[in-house]
Design a protein around this motif. Structure first.
Motif, PDB file in Angstrom:
ATOM      1  N   ALA A 267      39.710 -19.062   7.769  1.00 45.54           N
ATOM      2  CA  ALA A 267      40.134 -20.318   8.317  1.00 45.54           C
ATOM      3  C   ALA A 267      40.837 -20.355   9.567  1.00 45.54           C
ATOM      4  O   ALA A 267      40.463 -20.877  10.554  1.00 45.54           O
ATOM      5  N   ASN A 268      41.621 -19.293   9.791  1.00 45.46           N
ATOM      6  CA  ASN A 268      42.153 -19.031  10.905  1.00 45.46           C
ATOM      7  C   ASN A 268      41.105 -18.538  12.136  1.00 45.46           C
ATOM      8  O   ASN A 268      41.414 -18.959  13.175  1.00 45.46           O
TER       9      ASN A 268
ATOM     10  N   ILE B 265      45.043 -26.184   9.164  1.00 40.92           N
ATOM     11  CA  ILE B 265      44.440 -25.040   8.194  1.00 40.92           C
ATOM     12  C   ILE B 265      44.901 -25.301   6.936  1.00 40.92           C
ATOM     13  O   ILE B 265      46.068 -25.214   6.677  1.00 40.92           O
ATOM     14  N   TYR B 266      43.942 -25.343   6.166  1.00 45.82           N
ATOM     15  CA  TYR B 266      44.329 -25.555   4.391  1.00 45.82           C
ATOM     16  C   TYR B 266      43.593 -24.271   3.950  1.00 45.82           C
ATOM     17  O   TYR B 266      42.527 -24.007   4.097  1.00 45.82           O
ATOM     18  N   THR B 267      44.364 -23.777   2.843  1.00 39.90           N
ATOM     19  CA  THR B 267      43.703 -22.977   1.694  1.00 39.90           C
ATOM     20  C   THR B 267      43.502 -23.577   0.521  1.00 39.90           C
ATOM     21  O   THR B 267      42.886 -22.773  -0.395  1.00 39.90           O
ATOM     22  N   ASP B 268      43.925 -24.694   0.323  1.00 36.04           N
ATOM     23  CA  ASP B 268      43.504 -25.532  -0.828  1.00 36.04           C
ATOM     24  C   ASP B 268      42.769 -26.775  -0.508  1.00 36.04           C
ATOM     25  O   ASP B 268      43.373 -27.735   0.075  1.00 36.04           O
TER      26      ASP B 268
ATOM     27  N   CYS C 162      39.529 -25.675   5.961  1.00 33.74           N
ATOM     28  CA  CYS C 162      39.683 -25.225   4.731  1.00 33.74           C
ATOM     29  C   CYS C 162      39.007 -24.100   4.282  1.00 33.74           C
ATOM     30  O   CYS C 162      37.714 -24.397   4.302  1.00 33.74           O
ATOM     31  N   ASP C 163      39.610 -23.060   3.849  1.00 31.17           N
ATOM     32  CA  ASP C 163      38.980 -21.897   3.276  1.00 31.17           C
ATOM     33  C   ASP C 163      39.970 -21.219   2.295  1.00 31.17           C
ATOM     34  O   ASP C 163      41.191 -21.240   2.557  1.00 31.17           O
ATOM     35  N   LEU C 164      39.275 -20.975   1.081  1.00 34.23           N
ATOM     36  CA  LEU C 164      40.365 -20.210   0.130  1.00 34.23           C
ATOM     37  C   LEU C 164      40.811 -18.944   0.843  1.00 34.23           C
ATOM     38  O   LEU C 164      41.907 -18.360   0.561  1.00 34.23           O
ATOM     39  N   HIS C 165      40.273 -18.317   2.116  1.00 37.40           N
ATOM     40  CA  HIS C 165      40.567 -16.942   2.514  1.00 37.40           C
ATOM     41  C   HIS C 165      41.278 -17.494   3.811  1.00 37.40           C
ATOM     42  O   HIS C 165      40.520 -18.150   4.994  1.00 37.40           O
ATOM     43  N   GLU C 166      42.549 -17.667   4.035  1.00 40.53           N
ATOM     44  CA  GLU C 166      43.201 -17.953   5.293  1.00 40.53           C
ATOM     45  C   GLU C 166      42.898 -17.380   6.636  1.00 40.53           C
ATOM     46  O   GLU C 166      42.802 -18.060   7.320  1.00 40.53           O
ATOM     47  N   GLN C 167      42.405 -15.909   6.403  1.00 39.78           N
ATOM     48  CA  GLN C 167      41.929 -15.344   7.773  1.00 39.78           C
ATOM     49  C   GLN C 167      40.772 -15.897   8.276  1.00 39.78           C
ATOM     50  O   GLN C 167      40.307 -15.998   9.328  1.00 39.78           O
TER      51      GLN C 167
END
Length: 67
Positions: free
Chosen positions: A44-45, A61-64, A37-42
């Motif tokens: 996290a990917n 993968i989570y952004t929230d 999980c990270d606010l920045h999807e890149q």
């Protein structure tokens, strides 16, 4: 039983922790990195791809964090 873990925060320190988890996973099968999980999807990917390349599975993968 396998412990399911999530990596919250995939920036520099989170990525370094991921490398440590990968090293541990090469010796123990008692846990699995099930999600990142990270606010920045890149970010996290990037961590998910690193895990997939090293361990053969891709975590969700989570952004929230609330998800």
């Amino acid at each position: 039983m396998t412990l399911q873990l999530a990596m919250v925060g995939c920036g520099g320190m989170g990525f370094r922790h991921t490398r440590g988890f990968i090293e541990l996973a090469s010796k123990f099968d008692t846990f699995r990195l099930a999600a990142v999980c990270d606010l920045h999807e890149q970010a996290a990917n990037h961590v998910a791809t690193t895990i997939e390349d090293a361990l053969g599975y891709r975590p969700k993968i989570y952004t929230d964090f609330a998800q």
